[in-house]
Design a protein around this motif. Sequence first.
Motif: not given
Length: 706
Positions: A556-567, A549-554, A606-617
Amino acid sequence: MNPDNNSEQKKNESLEMFRRETGENLTTNQGVIIDDTNNSLKAGERGPTLMEDFHFREKMTHFDHERIPERVVHARGSAAHGYFQVYESMAEYTKAKFLQDPAVKTPVFVRFSTVVGFRGSADTVRDVRGFATKFYTEEGNYDLVGNNMPVFFIQDGIKFPDLVHSVKPEPHNEMPQASAAHDNFWDFISLMPESMHMIMWVLSDRALPRSYRMMEGFGVHTFRWINEQGKAHLVKLHWRPPLGMHSLVWDETQKLAGKDPDFNRRDLWDAIEMGNYPEFELGVQLVAEEDADKFDFDLLDPTKLIPEELVPVKIIGKMTLNRNPDNFFAETEQVAFHPGHVVPGIDFSNDPLLQGRLFSYTDTQLIRLGGPNFAELPINRPVAPTHNNQRDGYSRQTIDKGQVNYFPNSRAGGCPMANPENMRAYTHYAEKVEGLKIRKRSDSFKDHFSQATLFWNSLSEVEQAHLVSASHFELGKVEDKQIQERMVDLFNHVDHELAKRVAKGIGLSPPTEPALENHGHRSPSLSMENTVKNTVKSRQVAILAADGFDGTQLMQMKQALQDAGASAKIVSKFGGMITSASGEQVKVDKMFIATGSIMYDAIYVPGGRESIETLKQEGDAIHFINEAFRHCKAIAATGEGVELLKASSIQGVSLLESDSNGQVQSEKGVVTLTGGSDIHSAAEAFIQAIAQHRHWVREQKERVPA
Ligand code: HDD
């Protein structure tokens, strides 16, 4: 010590003397240390067990007596401790001491419940939710025993046993569990037009709360507040959650009942453990006693609410639930509520349903908790001192000292004294009453449909559609056609179109003309569409990812959600760790098999070529997206993550057809960002979409398998 904190802690301190930590040595109830609890005492290794094994006898006897009768209604519930604080003095309206001083924090214990199911039934059934609050005030316990709907099925307490018999599982085969969808209930309702307003609420999404923290509470009855000068106001009480009112969708509730029957209970528990303390503001609708007759309905009729357009809700304080119980049985199961537990300044009205309740609650505790001393159970004890001549009975704990147990007496100086001069004593409001003894309903209680129609008119199109399909489920389970026909007729008194839609779904011929003309009035506050939608605090978001998976995307999004109070929770095929394309490792919170989209408010990929190819299956990953889409939840995908959405059955979202060229796009609660790296903006759009709770616009038009 700060006096405010002291008042909040009073109940906690009173419980402390009963708490027991696990000790080092195992002992009997008599305090004798035991060296073996796995083998009974026998005459020889293979010989008979001996009667003199006191440890065996005590252990087994206690076990044999562990169960008490569950509550006849509201058997399944969950509770929490907290405190209540008034925003400003209510002295103008009531002398109740806990409503005077904004600095005072009154301890509370709140139990939320479903009504129909047994103690072990699922949380997410279609049902009314109980919302009972015990305020441990300095003047004694005050119980506000309400529901999450502002009206009730019947107008007189004497019908309660019939109502409950009809809705509970049928007596010959004890089916169905925790559901009103059966012949007996709808038979009763079809013969009970006064229930139609409540039925509209029960068929609405109000009966499927997303969380106990996201539903309203109502005292239902009109009560009376009396100030120091003896002036009375009639009052309706409301609890309002700052998180807004939000519901689940029917398909989701059905699946949750299997996958996590404790869904609402767990949500309450987890929120408190995580410091997301549930809050409810207390609101009042006050009507001066002399204005009581100014409405076109009777304030004593519990099948009616006061529309907020007529009497606005004044917000007067806030309750915060900040502590889970230590022990379910000792606290949640043994707590005994009673609408008759009032304090000076709070009194009853002549609502015949309320009057019936005033008998029933103590009566039920006598059988449930085994005798008249239930008020001595730690959770039920007031923080105010108690003195009286009530004595003895099963399991009496108080050791009353002295020789005198009667009043009047001279031998104890007249104490404890009932003194008419005592200004702190409870005085019943001196309401003038006269009349003939008569078993008759007042004519002012006879309009059973106007407010049912008001409720129907006030719902959004989507809410109306949900109500109609709820009626199809409920009446579709009814075998007796005559009952179905009588129900269609009652709906035809509420609204003609509604009746036609109900009839069509269950295969009956629609009525040809309305039984009553729709008055056309609306009350916007009755619709959940108009609730607070500006926060994602405590919402649960699933992040779907696999190795690569794309570590930066994951992150950053996780942090933004947590900053807004979500989990945010990482969901993947296997437990353990997954590794990003650039080598960072993150822990998987849940495996697909142990969770589902139904347990989350929103999904992020989140993106990440290998992660998405796995999830698609992964069928589970595709199902996650489809199901969340069908349930109208917010979905976000960034980078290659968007390809997973394209691989799913999402329909009718045009942005998935185009390429966003690095721009964040948001349509119908689906947020995408391809080819760009502006995760911050994507997160902002996603958070806004989650705050909307559901994107109903999808539901009606698109069909997605799930
Ligand atoms: Fe009731 C429990 C709420 C009408 C008789 N009721 C109970 C609980 C709630 C309510 C929240 C669970 C309390 C807890 O968590 O322990 N009940 C209501 C509301 C009503 C209502 C809001 C209508 C406005 N109830 C009602 C009537 C009667 C009862 C008309 C009987 C005349 N209710 C009971 C009961 C229960 C109860 C049988 C079962 C367990 C208990 O009291 O402690 O006495």
